[in-house]
Every structure is written in C-alpha cells, then in structure tokens.
Write an enzyme that holds these catalytic residues in place. Structure first.
Site, short mmCIF file in Angstrom:
data_model
loop_
_atom_site.label_atom_id
_atom_site.label_comp_id
_atom_site.label_asym_id
_atom_site.label_seq_id
_atom_site.Cartn_x
_atom_site.Cartn_y
_atom_site.Cartn_z
N ASP A 18 54.68 53.86 68.79
CA ASP A 18 56.25 53.24 68.38
C ASP A 18 56.59 54.80 67.68
O ASP A 18 56.00 54.99 66.97
CB ASP A 18 55.74 52.22 67.55
CG ASP A 18 57.06 51.80 66.77
OD1 ASP A 18 58.07 51.28 67.92
OD2 ASP A 18 57.29 51.71 65.45
N GLU B 39 57.89 53.15 74.50
CA GLU B 39 59.12 52.41 74.82
C GLU B 39 59.94 53.13 75.92
O GLU B 39 60.09 54.39 75.62
CB GLU B 39 59.77 52.04 73.48
CG GLU B 39 59.24 51.00 72.66
CD GLU B 39 59.86 50.57 71.37
OE1 GLU B 39 60.24 49.40 71.30
OE2 GLU B 39 60.50 51.74 70.95
N CYS C 193 50.47 32.73 62.13
CA CYS C 193 49.00 32.88 62.37
C CYS C 193 48.37 33.80 61.33
O CYS C 193 47.39 34.04 61.21
CB CYS C 193 48.79 33.77 64.03
SG CYS C 193 49.32 35.58 63.58
N ASP D 121 55.48 49.26 62.01
CA ASP D 121 55.32 50.02 63.02
C ASP D 121 54.06 49.92 63.95
O ASP D 121 53.64 49.95 65.03
CB ASP D 121 55.71 51.66 62.49
CG ASP D 121 56.80 51.69 61.98
OD1 ASP D 121 57.86 50.87 62.28
OD2 ASP D 121 56.97 52.76 61.35
ZN LIG Z 1 51.49 35.46 64.46
#
Ligand SMILES: [Zn+2]
Length: 377
Positions: A188, A272, A350, A357
């Site tokens: 990234d 990307e 979660c 990043d």
């Molecule tokens: Zn999550």
C-alpha cells in the site's frame, strides 16, 4: 524483455553544433509535416499518411539546396513524421473517448529536446571498445559507458538535458523467463510512508536532503529574485533545471533500489491499480490535491520500474481494484469510514485494531487472491 540504458555523451563543440542541427531538422520536419497535414485535410477532406510524408522527405533530400538534410541520417527524420502520426492517433483516440484533447501543436525549440533512431545500425553505431557513439553527420562522439550494454540494441534516443547530452539505448534482452514460485506480498502506498507491506513492515519516504546542493526551493527563490531578461536570471533558471533533474534522478534511484530488493525477495507482488483509482476519484467527490497528483506520478514511475524488473526476474506484479482498500476491514469486511488524518483502523464489528496502511495492504493482498485482479503483468 526490453531495457533502456542511459549514457552521457561528451560531444566536442562542432559535434554539439551538429547535434543541435539534428534537433532543428527534426523539429522543422515535424512542424512542416503538421502544416502539410492541415493544408491537405482542408483541401481534400483527408490527411496524408505518415508513409506518404516519409516518401516526400526522401524526395526533398534530392533537391538542390537541401543537401544539409541529405547529410543527416534518414532514420530520425522519418521518426519525426511518425511521432506526429502518433500525436494525431492519440488526439483522435481521446476524441472518441469523449474527452477534450488539445490538437497536436507546432513545436517551439524549447519544447523539442530529443530525436530518435528507430533502427540500430542505420546512421548510428556504438563502438564499445573505443567508447564512442557514431552518429551520421555528427561523427564519433565520446560516450561515458559506466555499464555495459546487454542484449540487442534497437532504438536510440538522443536527448538534450539541463546538464548535457544523453543517449538512451533500448535493448532487447530476449524472451521473459518462466514465472517463479515463492513468497508473496502486497504494497500500500501512502503519503506518510512510501510503502506499507502485508506483514506490516514499512519503507519510509526518502528524505532528499540538500547534501552539497542548494535544492529546488532555494533555486526557485533565486530565480524569482533575478530581474526578468537578465543574464543572471537565465543562469539561475539553468541552475533550477539542474536541481530539478538532480532531484528526479535521486527519486528514480530510490525507486530502482527498492524495486530490486522487492523483486529479489518476492515472487508475486500485489499493488493497487492506479488507472482504476483515478477513474473512481474523478467520478466521486474525491478532492484531488496537488500533493496527491505528485504522489501518484511518483507511484506510477515506481510501479513501472517494479514491473519491468519483475518481468526480467520471472516475478509477477498483480494490480487489484483499489476501491475502499483503506476503509474496508481486512478482518471481517465491514466498511469503517475514516478521514485521511485517522491513522488507525479500529473495527467495531470484529474488534480488529491495526495501523491504517497495514490494513490497506492486507486488503490488497486478499484481493489479489480473491480474483479481483485488474491486470496481471
Ligand atoms: Zn472487522
């Protein structure tokens, strides 16, 4: 696989004058060919082709008074017409896409700094032993061969830059090697650090310090203090161009070294896809700052260098859809919106807490294996 080798030329004064002669000749032919195209189009409704125009240059070279043109190699002269043809093609391609492109324009001397020999051996030849580059009409020019040429030379471009003349020789290195197997990663790119990897490690942005040099900012200030049209201003402008070139070279160097390390270490690297990213941003409410554009330009150069090194090494660079890589949670897929200033990803669904990043790099990694690959190069 192709690779470009760049060498500095050390022409004598008369040789330099002859190189300038090539610049002038190719530029004039480009402009004349453009004028001719426009005139023929107006008269007949269809423009002459590049092949027809090349044939005309051959004829002109036989006329009295045009011997100076015959003394030059036909190779770069023909290339000027082909370059015009390419600008035309690019213009119409953009028109068809519904954009508003600028029509090919006449080139001033300031906007014309190179000429190209498309065929090696035709008016151009490298003598590696004697460290000379032969150019028809110029002679045997001294060349600084800091590294050996590899493969089969094909296309040579001679460029004038702020600090002198260069030859860029594109060589054919033969077919690409078989794809390797081995470890994979994703990168990234951010504004804060240069790159973050799927394992959370980072590469810091290079600090291009001023060691021994005044730097672009200082050089810019000097230019603005000098009176317009003065000799001192012209000198300061040259100094600024040299500083810019130096900085670009340093950045390029950093990109080459970083790409080398990555290609040696990994068999597959996911990144990307910038093209998609730009399309997405243009459509959305993305505020495109100048720093973002500069950043993207640097990133594009890095990915190009990485891709070509990867190809030579049998390593794969995979481009994935960049949408929401920083907003999506790499743990559960929930979208967690956050401003650019928020540096931590904190998922309420979660409980995953990660560096922003690092989370993005993991998303890129997962997309590469989930099949949302835009392009595998
Ligand atoms: Zn999550």
């Amino acid at each position: 696989v192709k690779r470009v080798f760049a060498y500095k030329l050390k022409p004598t004064k008369p040789q330099e004058a002859a190189l300038v002669g090539y610049l002038d000749a190719t530029r004039h032919l480009y402009n004349a060919a453009l004028e001719h195209r426009i005139a023929v189009y107006k008269a007949t409704g269809r423009g002459p082709t590049a092949v027809e125009q090349q044939r005309e240059i051959k004829d002109i070279r036989r006329l009295d008074g045009w011997e100076w043109l015959a003394d030059l190699s036909f190779n770069p002269l023909k290339e000027a017409v082909i370059q015009l043809d390419k600008s035309y093609a690019a213009f119409f391609r953009r028109v068809r896409r519904g954009e508003k492109p600028g029509f090919p324009r006449f080139k001033s001397a300031r906007r014309w700094s190179s000429f190209t020999f498309a065929t090696y051996g035709d008016g151009i030849k490298l003598d590696g032993e004697a460290r000379r580059l032969y150019l028809k009409g110029v002679g045997r020019v001294r060349i600084r061969l800091h590294r050996d040429l590899e493969g089969q030379p094909r296309v040579t471009t001679i460029c004038r830059k702020a600090d002198g003349w260069y030859a860029h020789i594109t060589c054919d290195l033969g077919p690409a090697p078989e794809l390797r197997t081995g470890p994979c990663t994703a990168i990234d790119v951010g504004l804060e650090s240069f790159a973050t990897f799927a394992d959370g490690s980072k590469i810091a942005n290079p600090r291009h310090g001023r060691r021994g040099h005044i730097g672009v900012t200082t050089a810019q200030r000097t230019v603005s203090r000098r009176r317009r049209g003065s000799t001192r201003r012209r000198k300061a402008v040259n100094g600024l161009a040299r500083e810019r070139q130096r900085e670009a070279r340093r950045r390029r160097d950093f990109h080459h070294k970083t790409a080398r390390v990555l290609v040696d270490q990994f068999a597959t690297i996911a990144v990307e896809d910038l093209q998609t990213a730009n399309l997405v941003r243009r459509g959305g409410a993305y505020k495109r700052g100048l720093n973002r554009s500069i950043h993207d330009a640097g990133w594009r150069q890095f990915v190009d260098i990485l891709s070509s090194k990867a190809e030579e090494a049998g390593c794969q660079v995979v481009k994935v859809d960049p949408r929401r890589t920083s907003q999506a949670c790499s743990g559960c897929g929930s979208i967690v919106m956050k401003a650019l200033s928020v540096r931590t990803h904190d998922c309420p669904d979660c409980g995953l807490v990660l560096d922003r990043d690092h989370n993005a790099a993991l998303n890129i990694y997962q997309r590469a294996w989930a099949g949302s690959v835009v392009e595998a190069a």
